[in-house]
Every structure is written in C-alpha cells, then in structure tokens.
Design a protein around this motif. Structure first.
Motif, mmCIF file in Angstrom:
data_model
loop_
_atom_site.group_PDB
_atom_site.id
_atom_site.type_symbol
_atom_site.label_atom_id
_atom_site.label_comp_id
_atom_site.label_asym_id
_atom_site.label_seq_id
_atom_site.Cartn_x
_atom_site.Cartn_y
_atom_site.Cartn_z
ATOM 1 N N ASN A 352 40.478 45.857 24.190
ATOM 2 C CA ASN A 352 40.337 46.990 25.103
ATOM 3 C C ASN A 352 39.259 46.809 26.172
ATOM 4 O OD1 ASN A 352 42.411 48.465 23.753
ATOM 5 N ND2 ASN A 352 40.906 49.038 22.172
ATOM 6 N N ILE A 353 38.686 45.586 26.270
ATOM 7 C CA ILE A 353 37.754 45.308 27.364
ATOM 8 C C ILE A 353 38.512 44.753 28.570
ATOM 9 C CG2 ILE A 353 35.773 43.936 28.110
ATOM 10 C CD1 ILE A 353 34.995 46.055 26.108
ATOM 11 N N LEU A 354 39.378 43.812 28.305
ATOM 12 C CA LEU A 354 40.161 43.196 29.366
ATOM 13 C C LEU A 354 41.403 44.024 29.676
ATOM 14 C CD1 LEU A 354 39.956 39.457 28.218
ATOM 15 C CD2 LEU A 354 38.675 40.529 30.084
ATOM 16 N N LYS A 355 41.918 43.849 30.869
ATOM 17 C CA LYS A 355 43.100 44.601 31.287
ATOM 18 C C LYS A 355 43.984 43.713 32.156
ATOM 19 C CE LYS A 355 40.345 46.363 35.136
ATOM 20 N NZ LYS A 355 39.735 47.534 35.783
ATOM 21 N N LYS A 356 45.195 44.106 32.297
ATOM 22 C CA LYS A 356 46.092 43.403 33.214
ATOM 23 C C LYS A 356 45.595 43.612 34.645
ATOM 24 C CE LYS A 356 50.851 43.274 34.913
ATOM 25 N NZ LYS A 356 52.206 43.864 34.831
ATOM 26 N N GLY A 357 45.591 42.540 35.429
ATOM 27 C CA GLY A 357 45.126 42.647 36.806
ATOM 28 C C GLY A 357 43.710 42.137 36.944
ATOM 29 N N LYS A 358 42.934 42.799 37.788
ATOM 30 C CA LYS A 358 41.605 42.310 38.116
ATOM 31 C C LYS A 358 40.576 42.652 37.029
ATOM 32 C CE LYS A 358 42.139 42.157 43.141
ATOM 33 N NZ LYS A 358 41.588 42.596 44.442
ATOM 34 N N ASN A 359 39.751 41.652 36.716
ATOM 35 C CA ASN A 359 38.655 41.793 35.756
ATOM 36 C C ASN A 359 37.432 41.074 36.308
ATOM 37 O OD1 ASN A 359 39.933 42.726 32.836
ATOM 38 N ND2 ASN A 359 41.391 41.592 34.110
#
Length: 658
Positions: A352-359
């Motif tokens: 739940n830290i990373l997400k699809k798209g920009k990070n």
C-alpha cells in the motif's frame, strides 16, 4: 591367517591410530602445517606446546634430530634450512608422532596492508580477466596461507588462519587470495623457479597505526589516550563516554544544518516537493565523479518513476549500495536507514505504499570521507515486486543538504580493528619468529586525511616491523597510491598527493622500494582491477634487489632542482632514457612566491627537465602529478611512471591533522 581375521587386525590398528592421534600432545602454531614454505638458507625456530617433558624434532633435508625440553608447556628448537628445494618433511615426536609433509624450502613473503592488498582475484575483487587468470593459476611451488581478520587489545601468540593452513596455488585455491600477492609471486617464480610462500595478512579499510606496535606508537605520543584506553576498562569507558557525548552533539548539529530537514520532518522527502531547481546526476556513481568533487556531507536524491499494475499496493524490494549512510522515503513514507559503505541496501517496501503510475523515491545520503553517493552496477540499483524488476539507473535529481566544511570537525575515536596496535597485536605479532624474505605492502588510502602524519607513521611501521622481526635489513616494498577520484582542470591541493609524498619519502630508508601506480588506477574505483601490473612492479623491485636479475624497476624519482631566471631545471634519479610516455610532457605546475600554481611547459634537455610558464616570471616551486587523479606522463627507459613530487615545503591541506 584367514581373510576375515586380517580385516579385524586392520580395523583394530586403524582404531589404535585414531586413539593415538586423539591423545597427541604436540600442538603447533597455526602456520606450521604440511605444504608450508620455509625460508631458505636461514636459522629459524620451530616451536609449539606439549604436555610431555621433551620433544624430538627431525628434519628430513639434513636428517638431524633435536631434543627440546618442554618448559611450562612450551618448547622450541632452531633448525638450519638449505638452499631452496624439496619436498621435505618435519617429524615432531613427544611420544606421539606428528609429521608435516610436502614442505618446500624457498622464499617467504609477508603480504600486508588494506583492501587493495586484500583484493582477491575473484570474490568482491573480480580483477581484470579474473576467470582466465584463475584457470591458469597452476603453480604448486607457490604456496599460500590466509590470515583471518582478528584484532586484539593485547599481543597474541597464534595467528588465526583459514583453510587449515598452507595450500598449493591452484585454480581451486587462488580465487579468494590476494591478487597483488599472487602476481608478485608468479613473476618471481617464472623468472627464478624458486618456491614462494605467501603469508597474506591484510584488512580492508584499516589505518597504518593499527598495524604498528603499541611500543613504537608510544614514542610519538599521537595515540597515548587510545593506547591507555586499550589497557584499562576504566580509561576505555571514560573515552567512550566522552566520544558518545561529543557525537550526540555533532549529530544534532548536522541534522540542524541539513536544509532538507525541518526539525524532525523531512521536508525534501515530500512527494509534492517542487524540485525543478535541483541538479541532475546519472546514477549509480560516486558523486565525486559527477561534479561534487571532494564533497563530504549530506546530499538528497529524488527520482520519480512510473510503475505498472504489478506494483500497485504490493509489497516490493528496493536495492542499492550507498556510501556512507542513507535514509529512504517512498511517496513521503519513511522506509528505513542503513549505515556502512560496504552494506548492500535491501529495503522491504510495505504493501500500500507503491501505486500504479508515478511514484517518488527519495534517498538521503550522508558521507563523511572519501567517495560518496549511490554506487555499484546498474543491476544493483533496482526496485522489484514479484517477477517484475525496474531499473533505477539513470537521471536523479539532487541537491546538497549540508556541507561538512560548514560544521565543526566530526569527533573521532578509533574502534575495533582501527584502534592503534589492534591489528598488529593479532595479525603480525604471532608471526614475529617467522623468517622472511621480505614484506610487500599496499596501504595508505585510509590515512588520507592525515597524510602529513603518515610521513612519521609509515617509516615508524617499517622500522618497528624490522625491529620486531629482528632483521634491521628486512626488505620492505610498497605500492604508492594509484590515481583515483575526479580529475581537476587546474592545479590544486590533494590529500592523495600528500600520501604519495609520504610514501616517496619512505624510500630514504634502506632496503625499500616503491611501485608507482598513478598510470593504472581508476578515477571511479578506489580498487583498480589491474593487479597484474601492481604485483609485477613489486616483483621487478625484488628481482633486481634480491634475486640478481637486472631490471628497470623504477620510473624517474625527483632528486633536486635549480632556478635559472624564468626556468627551473629538475634532476632525477633513474633518469636513463627520460621521456614522455606519449606526446608532450604533462603534469608539471609552477608557482612563484604567491604560492599560486599554474600549468607549466616542460621540455627534456639531456636527462633533465626544464620547466617554465609565462604566468610566473620568478619561479619558486615546481610540482608534478600533484593531484588525486593526475595525468602526468613522465617516464624513462623502463616505461614505468615517475613518482609525483613537489619542490616546496608549504603546509598542505593535511598539515597538523592528527
């Protein structure tokens, strides 16, 4: 006797043999094993311990028996070794026989220093052509023994060694051994076909004073407090208490000075931070090679990446190498911290830290000395989730958080292996009875901040070892530091040049020799992978000075200078065939009384060099290759590089530092 009875007798005899071995009372120092090399034409001791009253020692090369009395559990005999040869054996018997076999008589060399001596052919070193070199390393008359890393506050009497003792040099044994030592021995062996024994006792990242005895160090009084603390728990506790208090104050000052922090909040880790004004750096790399020359302090790195569905809400792994310490945030969430420049960073990013798209990945690096940054190979800088791996190689935004030049000096207290005399006690003292052909040494990088002090410490170590090995003429050959760090466009001060100067000055001691390496280093790697030439150049010195082989083992060495108007004439030893290796001479700088150096024109006249510059009408001083990563090309008939030098004695940047 029936067959089954014979089998029973053999089994009984085997069991009796095991029992006798189990009851064997003779014990030997760790480096007395089968396959060892003993120094030729020497009067040398063999010693050990026993619970019996006498020990008989028999040497096969002269078939002599000696009886030693056991006093307080210890015994010792002296034997004379012949000219090189073998194999031989030594039998030691105190009622239970112990036999050492496949012993060669030859030349025994102690190989010591820090990581560039320790650097193995394979392992973490991976020298040039390491696979081919290992495959060809079939030299059974070269024998190797590897000391373990051990440090001690008190002198020890036995060396901790790996692999059970001496081994024959082969593709199976050489991979994790010192590359410099191996290539040194190989060149001598190919020339003389004398058995060579290599005792490798080195430790990466260590200081010269850690390799020097307490008695020698007490004569200069630079380490009295540390030496006293090593002898007394009370003094040690007081020293540690003061150090910890000083460090707490200094760390708080660093955090306060870091522009990226606001109190305990990492403002520059916020994902919505506007970083358009930040500069760009290609990573992985040491920042000294990317524009932050000689910078020590805090640098913040930011990178925005685009991730696929495979990362969305998933646990992931972030991997990289950093020098020295780091802190990591992802999308504004603190992930963790790691200290230590040799430690591989392997961070687990919670779900739940990373997400699809920009990070956004933010890494704050603190470096206290030497190279700093996010380094390694591209495949070591990655983020991974499941079967998908994303490379983080490439452009990162960066800016400086704090410069150590703006802070008070960081408190320092030698600890562990870098305590004064700590490695000498454990890794040299146990060897003092061993008879040696000589010593090869590669160290100095860790003393760069105290290079002027190294002018005292290095000859102190050489003379100390000679006294302790009871051989005032013990040959001692060493490597002058290779070129490293970013090149500079103009003449400037250099800690590494000052270390090289200290090494050059050690040649004033008799029976020394120096292999210059400023032409085969790597500006981006403190561990140059061309160890073939390093070992080979050390071997050239030994061949000429000890083995009767005439070699051109040295490039030009500065001797004297004379000023004549606008010109300065520089004279050298080893000046036969003096020349530029290619093109015009480079690397010379000249200064007047104002101490400002300018690049100079240099030309050869006979076996001397004339140096001048239109910018200096009244010259006072000349410097050559005075830089961390110089590009001077002066050589002679040998083709070997000239040592860096200076004619002035003006205080350098390490002046007074202890």
């Amino acid at each position: 006797m029936k067959v089954y009875q014979k089998h029973i007798v053999l089994v009984v005899l085997f069991i009796v043999g095991l029992v006798n071995n189990a009851m064997a009372t003779v014990t030997l120092p760790s480096f007395f094993t089968s396959n060892m090399v003993l120094q030729q034409k020497a009067n040398l001791p063999i010693w050990g311990k026993s619970t019996e009253t006498t020990v008989k020692v028999t040497t096969s090369w002269d078939k002599k028996n000696q009886i030693a009395k056991v006093v307080n559990g210890s015994w010792e005999v002296n034997v004379k070794t012949p000219v090189y040869g073998g194999p031989y054996s030594i039998t030691i018997n105190d009622g239970t026989e112990l036999e050492l076999t496949n012993i060669l008589i030859g030349e025994v060399w102690l190989c010591s220093g820090q990581s560039n001596m320790e650097m193995p052919l394979a392992g973490w070193g991976k020298i040039d052509n390491f696979k081919e070199e290992i495959a060809a390393a079939n030299y059974p008359e070269i024998r190797i023994i590897q000391a373990d890393h051990v440090e001690s506050a008190q002198p020890l009497t036995d060396l901790k060694v790996q692999n059970g003792g001496w081994q024959l040099c082969s593709p199976e044994t050489i991979g994790e051994f010192s590359a410099t030592a191996y290539f040194f021995a190989r060149k001598i062996y190919k020339e003389k076909h004398i058995p060579i024994g290599l005792i490798h006792s080195s430790w990466g990242g260590t200081l010269v004073e850690a390799w020097t005895s307490a008695g020698a160090l007490k004569t200069i009084h630079d380490f009295d407090a540390e030496l006293k603390a090593m002898q007394s728990a009370e003094d040690k506790a007081a020293l540690e208490k003061k150090y910890n208090a000083d460090m707490q104050v200094w760390t708080a000052q660093l955090e306060k000075a870091d522009k990226g922090m606001q109190g305990t909040t990492a403002m520059w880790a916020m994902p919505d931070l506007k970083d358009e004004s930040w500069k760009t750096m290609e990573l992985p790399a040491f920042w000294e090679n990317k524009g932050l020359t000689d910078f020590d302090g805090v640098v913040w790195f930011r990178k925005t990446i685009t991730l696929s569905d495979n990362f969305d809400g998933k646990e992931a792994a972030l991997s990289f190498f950093a020098d020295d310490d780091d802190k990591v945030w992802i999308n504004g969430t603190y992930i963790g911290t790691t200290a230590g420049y040799t430690v591989n960073r392997n961070y687990t990013i919670p779900a739940n830290i990373l997400k699809k798209g920009k990070n956004t990945i933010v890494i704050r690096i603190y470096d206290g000395a030497g190279g700093g940054g996010i380094y390694g190979t591209p495949d070591e800088l990655t983020i991974k989730s499941g079967s998908e791996t994303v490379s983080l190689e490439g452009a990162w935004k960066y800016t400086i958080g704090a410069n150590l030049k703006d802070l008070a000096a960081k408190p320092y207290m030698p600890q562990g292996q870098n305590r004064p005399s700590a490695i000498y006690n454990a890794m040299i003292n146990p060897l003092l009875k061993v008879r040696l052909a000589g010593v090869i040494w590669y160290q100095g990088e860790s003393n760069e901040k105290r290079a002027e002090q190294y002018q005292t410490l290095f000859p102190l170590l050489i003379n100390d070892w000679r006294a302790k090995f009871n051989n005032e003429k013990l040959p001692f050959y060493f490597v002058q530091l290779a070129n490293y760090k970013a090149k500079k466009s103009e003449p400037s001060q250099s800690e590494w040049a000052e270390i090289r100067e200290a090494q050059f000055k050690a040649l004033a001691l008799t029976n020394t020799g120096m292999a210059v390496a400023t032409d085969i280093g790597n500006g981006e790697d403190i561990h140059p992978k061309n160890k073939q030439d390093i070992g080979g150049r050390l071997a050239l010195i030994a061949l000429d000075k000890q083995y009767g082989v005439k070699t051109n083992y040295s490039g030009p060495l500065y001797k004297s200078y004379a000023v004549n108007g606008k010109n300065v004439t520089v004279d050298f030893t080893f000046n036969e065939g003096i020349k530029a290796k290619s093109g015009i001479l480079k690397g010379f700088a000249i200064a007047g009384a104002d101490k400002v150096f300018y690049w100079a024109e240099a030309k050869i006249e006979g076996n001397k060099i004339i140096v001048s510059s239109d910018k200096v009408s009244v010259p006072v001083a000349i410097r050559y290759n005075w830089a961390d990563n110089p590009d001077g090309n002066l050589t002679n008939a040998s083709g070997l590089p000239a040592s860096s030098f200076r004619t002035d004695a003006w205080p350098g940047i390490t002046h007074g530092k202890k």
